[in-house]
Design a protein around this motif. Sequence first.
Motif, PDB file in Angstrom:
ATOM      1  N   UNK A 215      10.653  -8.361   0.329  1.00 42.01           N
ATOM      2  CA  UNK A 215       9.261  -8.762   0.109  1.00 42.01           C
ATOM      3  C   UNK A 215       8.559  -9.080   1.414  1.00 42.01           C
ATOM      4  N   UNK A 216       9.286  -9.537   2.404  1.00 42.60           N
ATOM      5  CA  UNK A 216       8.690  -9.903   3.689  1.00 42.60           C
ATOM      6  C   UNK A 216       8.778  -8.764   4.710  1.00 42.60           C
ATOM      7  N   UNK A 217       9.053  -7.553   4.247  1.00 42.02           N
ATOM      8  CA  UNK A 217       9.136  -6.410   5.148  1.00 42.02           C
ATOM      9  C   UNK A 217       7.916  -5.516   4.953  1.00 42.02           C
ATOM     10  N   UNK A 218       7.725  -4.583   5.886  1.00 43.19           N
ATOM     11  CA  UNK A 218       6.593  -3.659   5.770  1.00 43.19           C
ATOM     12  C   UNK A 218       6.678  -2.803   4.502  1.00 43.19           C
ATOM     13  N   UNK A 219       7.834  -2.206   4.203  1.00 46.79           N
ATOM     14  CA  UNK A 219       7.905  -1.428   2.964  1.00 46.79           C
ATOM     15  C   UNK A 219       7.631  -2.285   1.724  1.00 46.79           C
ATOM     16  N   UNK A 220       8.088  -3.521   1.745  1.00 47.75           N
ATOM     17  CA  UNK A 220       7.820  -4.421   0.626  1.00 47.75           C
ATOM     18  C   UNK A 220       6.346  -4.723   0.489  1.00 47.75           C
ATOM     19  N   UNK A 221       5.667  -4.907   1.611  1.00 53.91           N
ATOM     20  CA  UNK A 221       4.226  -5.167   1.585  1.00 53.91           C
ATOM     21  C   UNK A 221       3.481  -3.941   1.067  1.00 53.91           C
ATOM     22  N   UNK A 222       3.875  -2.759   1.528  1.00 51.38           N
ATOM     23  CA  UNK A 222       3.232  -1.535   1.041  1.00 51.38           C
ATOM     24  C   UNK A 222       3.448  -1.346  -0.459  1.00 51.38           C
ATOM     25  N   UNK A 223       4.633  -1.645  -0.928  1.00 49.92           N
ATOM     26  CA  UNK A 223       4.922  -1.527  -2.352  1.00 49.92           C
ATOM     27  C   UNK A 223       4.083  -2.524  -3.150  1.00 49.92           C
ATOM     28  N   UNK A 224       3.946  -3.726  -2.640  1.00 46.96           N
ATOM     29  CA  UNK A 224       3.126  -4.731  -3.316  1.00 46.96           C
ATOM     30  C   UNK A 224       1.667  -4.309  -3.360  1.00 46.96           C
ATOM     31  N   UNK A 225       1.172  -3.734  -2.275  1.00 45.21           N
ATOM     32  CA  UNK A 225      -0.207  -3.250  -2.247  1.00 45.21           C
ATOM     33  C   UNK A 225      -0.389  -2.146  -3.278  1.00 45.21           C
ATOM     34  N   UNK A 226       0.568  -1.238  -3.356  1.00 43.06           N
ATOM     35  CA  UNK A 226       0.465  -0.126  -4.315  1.00 43.06           C
ATOM     36  C   UNK A 226       0.477  -0.623  -5.759  1.00 43.06           C
ATOM     37  N   UNK A 227       1.345  -1.568  -6.062  1.00 46.21           N
ATOM     38  CA  UNK A 227       1.405  -2.059  -7.443  1.00 46.21           C
ATOM     39  C   UNK A 227       0.165  -2.880  -7.787  1.00 46.21           C
ATOM     40  N   UNK A 228      -0.363  -3.605  -6.819  1.00 43.11           N
ATOM     41  CA  UNK A 228      -1.594  -4.362  -7.064  1.00 43.11           C
ATOM     42  C   UNK A 228      -2.762  -3.411  -7.274  1.00 43.11           C
ATOM     43  N   UNK A 229      -2.826  -2.360  -6.477  1.00 47.54           N
ATOM     44  CA  UNK A 229      -3.883  -1.363  -6.646  1.00 47.54           C
ATOM     45  C   UNK A 229      -3.754  -0.653  -7.996  1.00 47.54           C
ATOM     46  N   UNK A 230      -2.535  -0.414  -8.430  1.00 45.59           N
ATOM     47  CA  UNK A 230      -2.331   0.210  -9.747  1.00 45.59           C
ATOM     48  C   UNK A 230      -2.805  -0.730 -10.848  1.00 45.59           C
TER      49      UNK A 230
END
Length: 80
Positions: free
Chosen positions: A12-27
């Motif tokens: 969750x505190x990594x770049x891929x985790x942040x990108x995944x969180x952004x994608x799911x929030x945008x979805x």
Amino acid sequence: MSPMTAKAKGFRKSKPGAYLSIATTAAGAIGVVKQARMARKENDTLRLVDAAVSAAAIVTGLALLFRELKKLGDDDVLLG
């Protein structure tokens, strides 16, 4: 704490985790847009207010995620 939980917290505190969180929030924003359209079509004020509050929460969440992503980028030695 189990090793799997530690890995999940680290992700969750990594770049891929942040990108995944952004994608799911945008979805999730897609669902809010659909809810707002339906509320306007049916003239349902309460549902429209709910969609507006949900949209505000999504915008705030995205802002927090982008800030976290920027913070992670500042710490990266290879980028500087």
